[in-house]
Design an enzyme around this catalytic site. Structure first.
Site, mmCIF file in Angstrom:
data_model
loop_
_atom_site.group_PDB
_atom_site.id
_atom_site.type_symbol
_atom_site.label_atom_id
_atom_site.label_comp_id
_atom_site.label_asym_id
_atom_site.label_seq_id
_atom_site.Cartn_x
_atom_site.Cartn_y
_atom_site.Cartn_z
ATOM 1 N N GLU A 147 15.268 -9.242 7.496
ATOM 2 C CA GLU A 147 16.819 -9.070 7.953
ATOM 3 C C GLU A 147 16.835 -10.518 7.575
ATOM 4 O O GLU A 147 18.031 -10.161 9.271
ATOM 5 C CB GLU A 147 15.898 -9.145 9.670
ATOM 6 C CG GLU A 147 14.996 -8.648 10.412
ATOM 7 C CD GLU A 147 14.948 -8.111 12.069
ATOM 8 O OE1 GLU A 147 15.712 -8.338 12.500
ATOM 9 O OE2 GLU A 147 14.278 -7.639 12.168
ATOM 10 N N ASN A 170 6.787 -9.227 13.784
ATOM 11 C CA ASN A 170 7.903 -9.769 12.715
ATOM 12 C C ASN A 170 8.887 -10.389 13.942
ATOM 13 O O ASN A 170 8.456 -10.612 15.024
ATOM 14 C CB ASN A 170 8.431 -8.559 12.829
ATOM 15 C CG ASN A 170 10.222 -8.868 11.731
ATOM 16 O OD1 ASN A 170 10.104 -9.145 10.784
ATOM 17 N ND2 ASN A 170 10.670 -8.171 12.182
ATOM 18 N N ASP A 230 20.186 -12.684 6.962
ATOM 19 C CA ASP A 230 22.418 -12.465 7.118
ATOM 20 C C ASP A 230 22.333 -14.313 7.533
ATOM 21 O O ASP A 230 21.036 -14.494 8.059
ATOM 22 C CB ASP A 230 22.151 -11.576 8.056
ATOM 23 C CG ASP A 230 21.796 -11.584 9.178
ATOM 24 O OD1 ASP A 230 21.059 -12.066 9.436
ATOM 25 O OD2 ASP A 230 22.264 -10.420 10.418
HETATM 26 C C1 XIL Z 1 20.345 -5.599 15.811
HETATM 27 C C2 XIL Z 1 20.706 -4.001 15.187
HETATM 28 O O1 XIL Z 1 21.260 -4.907 14.458
HETATM 29 C C3 XIL Z 1 21.748 -3.796 16.157
HETATM 30 O O2 XIL Z 1 23.077 -2.532 15.829
HETATM 31 C C4 XIL Z 1 21.437 -3.622 17.941
HETATM 32 O O3 XIL Z 1 22.318 -3.200 18.883
HETATM 33 C C5 XIL Z 1 20.100 -4.973 18.491
HETATM 34 O O4 XIL Z 1 19.791 -4.883 17.348
HETATM 35 N N1 XIL Z 1 16.209 -8.862 15.408
HETATM 36 C C6 XIL Z 1 15.289 -7.149 15.103
HETATM 37 C C7 XIL Z 1 16.458 -6.260 15.056
HETATM 38 O O5 XIL Z 1 14.075 -7.082 14.837
HETATM 39 O O6 XIL Z 1 15.865 -5.271 15.488
HETATM 40 C C8 XIL Z 1 18.123 -6.593 15.453
HETATM 41 O O7 XIL Z 1 18.558 -5.668 15.587
HETATM 42 C C9 XIL Z 1 18.093 -7.955 15.815
HETATM 43 C C10 XIL Z 1 17.838 -8.578 15.389
#
Ligand code: XIL
Length: 401
Positions: A311, A246, A313
């Site tokens: 993930e 990932n 956004d």
């Molecule tokens: C982020 C979380 O959303 C936050 O709450 C935390 O403080 C830091 O990590 N890539 C990833 C995720 O694989 O695990 C991350 O998540 C965002 C970037």
């Protein structure tokens, strides 16, 4: 501008068979997008609300942030594993928590622990596992008929201090470290055998130029071979779980995604149990849409791997109130959300899209990318944005367009 949700609106009810639309459950010490979290990975205390369910905890902390009492709360913390007893659960907090919980259950058919599955959270002390938050998430998913993605086993971030200490020169032998890896994967993957559909086994292991990232203690010490070992261990612990690599910035065909493509081919040729490629999808309007995402996803599915956006956004520029600086950006953002869904639906073998947070007020973006935010489907008041309607529209539309 916000849209109205009819009482029956539900994205998950619009999904084609076998396709997952996921979201995260906020959690552990990293509520509110990490603004409470230890930034350097485990040495300082974190807020670990255990007093009530996770949605209430999240709403409480957000309320404290709004009220300006969050600073006191944080500076008052001296130990790990803290309740937050001083904060009252007002009707407002309760309402917000219920809305967040309701949206999480009703709109999505897959859940990922935002932080609860990370090494620092799940094994804060050596030989001690903290499973209660993951267990709670699994219970919630079961009640609501949702799939769970596990995140994540090997990463360079959010590792506990005890583990980082073990990697100090001379602190532990290779054998001792391997035993720690075996224990971790057996305990964590084994505990949820049959209940977690996919695990991100290795997270963010390459740089943008395709070189191996320095800073993941496992890879620094053992080389990439440790990834194969972790995959084999996870497979032994849960033979039916789909095991993923990932990363971010791998939406397009570029040096970084090429590195994953080559590694995937090598692992598969060697018979290593690898089943999928996770494209995080942390997009920003300022960098343009990844137009070749379909093509990129298709080359991975052609290897026989599953592909998911894990993930998603889509951040925009915001003012100090976390509101769009340019209102039209919300429309462009909505178009992009629809494009991601259509791209995912258009490529056979792409099985899901997970969005990294339900509402803007809980997103990790503002704490990491200053001046950017408003990246999700619901706004600060948990009202659906244009992006919500766009996702709904894209789910209803025939793929390919
Ligand atoms: C982020 C979380 O959303 C936050 O709450 C935390 O403080 C830091 O990590 N890539 C990833 C995720 O694989 O695990 C991350 O998540 C965002 C970037």
């Amino acid at each position: 501008m916000t849209a109205r949700l009819t009482p029956t609106s539900s994205l998950r009810s619009e999904l084609p068979n076998g396709f997952y639309l996921g979201n995260v459950v906020p959690g552990a010490g990293h509520l509110l997008g990490g603004s409470l979290a230890d930034k350097d990975g485990g040495s300082k205390p974190t807020v670990r609300p255990t007093g009530d369910d996770i949605f209430v905890s999240a709403a409480l902390l957000r309320q404290a942030k709004k009220d300006g009492t969050l600073g006191d709360l944080i500076s008052g913390l001296t130990t790990d594993a803290k309740d937050i007893p001083a904060l009252p659960v007002t009707d407002e907090v309760r309402n917000e928590a219920e809305t967040l919980e309701h949206l999480t259950a009703k709109q999505f058919n897959s859940l990922t622990p935002e932080n609860q599955g990370k090494w620092q959270e799940i094994a804060p002390a050596r030989n001690q596992f903290h499973f209660s938050e993951m267990d709670g998430l699994l219970d919630f998913a079961k009640e609501n008929g949702q799939r769970v993605r596990g995140h994540c086993l090997l990463w360079h971030n959010q590792n506990p201090q005890w583990l980082r200490d073990m990697f100090e020169e001379g602190a532990a032998t290779d054998e001792e470290l391997r035993a720690v890896l075996v224990q971790h994967i057996n305990h964590v993957v084994g505990r949820y055998k049959g209940h977690i559909a996919q695990w991100d086994v290795a997270n963010e292991i390459f740089n943008e130029d395709g070189s191996v990232r320095v800073g993941n203690p496992w890879i620094d010490r053992f080389g990439l071979e440790i990834i194969a070992e972790a995959l084999r261990l996870a497979h032994q612990a849960d033979p039916n779980c789909q095991l993923y690599l990932n990363d971010y910035n791998v939406e397009s065909i570029n040096a970084k995604s090429d590195a994953y493509y080559e590694l995937s081919k090598e692992l598969l040729a060697a018979g290593v149990p690898l089943h999928g490629f996770g494209i995080q999808g942390h997009l920003a309007l300022q960098y343009g849409y990844p137009n070749d995402m379909r093509e990129n996803m298709a080359r991975f599915t052609a290897l026989g791997l599953g592909v998911e956006i894990t993930e998603l956004d889509i951040r925009i520029f915001v003012d100090e109130n976390d509101e769009a600086r340019i209102p039209e950006d919300l429309d462009t953002q909505a178009e992009w959300y629809a494009r991601v869904i259509s791209d995912a639906l258009a490529v056979p073998g792409v099985t899901g899209v997970t969005i990294w947070g339900v509402a803007d007020s809980y997103s990790w973006i503002p704490s990491l990318f200053k001046g950017e935010g408003a990246a999700l489907l619901f706004d600060d008041n948990l009202a659906p944005k244009q992006a919500y309607a766009a996702v709904s529209g894209a789910l209803g539309a025939p793929a390919g367009g």
